[in-house]
Design an enzyme around this catalytic site. Structure first.
Site: not given
Ligand SMILES: [Zn+2]
Length: 242
Positions: A10, A24, A79, A145
């Site tokens: 991102h 995030e 992430h 993640e």
């Molecule tokens: Zn992400």
């Protein structure tokens, strides 16, 4: 010289997951910058290249094009998760991943979980999915993640420096292990020193090791208004507060 590509997910107009006062894009940038700093400080013969080192937007294709053009040896895309559930850590390889990616995922997943399990993080497992970052990278690639932004218990963990440091440590250990990196002689561990402030007073000589902060007992006891008595015969420290 091994080249490691770290991809902070991102950025810019794309915040990624948001919730519980967290974005995030900010967490994954902090982790990515710390992984670069620590890996290069502690290990020899390694260079860490980043998709982004600030809050900028990048298309997914730009990220993999750059990593492929740089001839990176591995790619790790970082992430945080969202979408309910009980929270936890999981990792992704491509659905038709080659053996390099399978091994990279396994080593990084194992090292990250080992660094963060003491905080009660749930292990959601090693998964495969048709994700751009792991599909279009020519080198072994994994996407991690790191906890759920929208799960309150996970968000509380992501706000703790010791949890963030351990997420970084897990990635660093996994990358070093996979690439067979050697520690630099006499390298100062980036995590070695930590600032501890008690009631506005700085406590000297604090250290952070594997997510645990150690400080001199007398200094911290006295800063909290306690009496600290040391018996050298029995090697016993007694801390009392009236
Ligand atoms: Zn992400």
């Amino acid at each position: 010289m091994k080249k490691v590509w770290i991809d902070a997910g991102h950025g810019g107009k794309d915040s990624g997951a948001t919730g519980n006062g967290l974005q995030e894009k900010e967490i994954v940038l902090a982790v990515s910058l710390a992984v670069k700093k620590r890996l290069e400080a502690e290990y020899g013969d390694v260079q860490v290249l980043l998709s982004r080192s600030s809050d900028v937007f990048l298309e997914l294709a730009e990220r993999t094009h750059k990593a492929n053009a740089a001839g990176a040896d591995i790619l790790v895309s970082i992430h945080c998760n969202a979408g309910g559930g009980a929270g936890g850590f999981e990792s992704y390889r491509y659905t038709s991943a080659n053996s390099g990616s399978v091994k990279l995922q396994n080593v990084i997943h194992t090292e990250v979980m080992s660094a963060i399990k003491s905080f009660g993080v749930i292990d959601r497992g090693e998964k495969a999915a048709n994700l751009h970052m792991v599909r279009e990278s020519k080198m072994p690639a994994v996407l991690t993640e790191n906890l759920f932004i929208d799960v309150a218990a996970d968000a509380a963990k992501l706000k703790r420096q010791d949890v963030m440091d351990s997420i970084v440590l897990g990635h660093v250990n996994g990358i070093a292990k996979y690439l067979g990196l050697q520690k630099k002689e006499g390298a100062v561990t980036v995590e070695d020193k930590v600032n501890v402030i008690v009631n506005g007073k700085q406590i000297a000589d604090g250290k952070l090791e594997n997510g645990v902060t150690y400080v001199p007992l007398r200094a911290i006891g006295e800063a909290l208004g306690a009496k600290v008595v040391w018996d050298n015969k029995t090697k016993t420290a007694t801390v009392t507060t009236e």
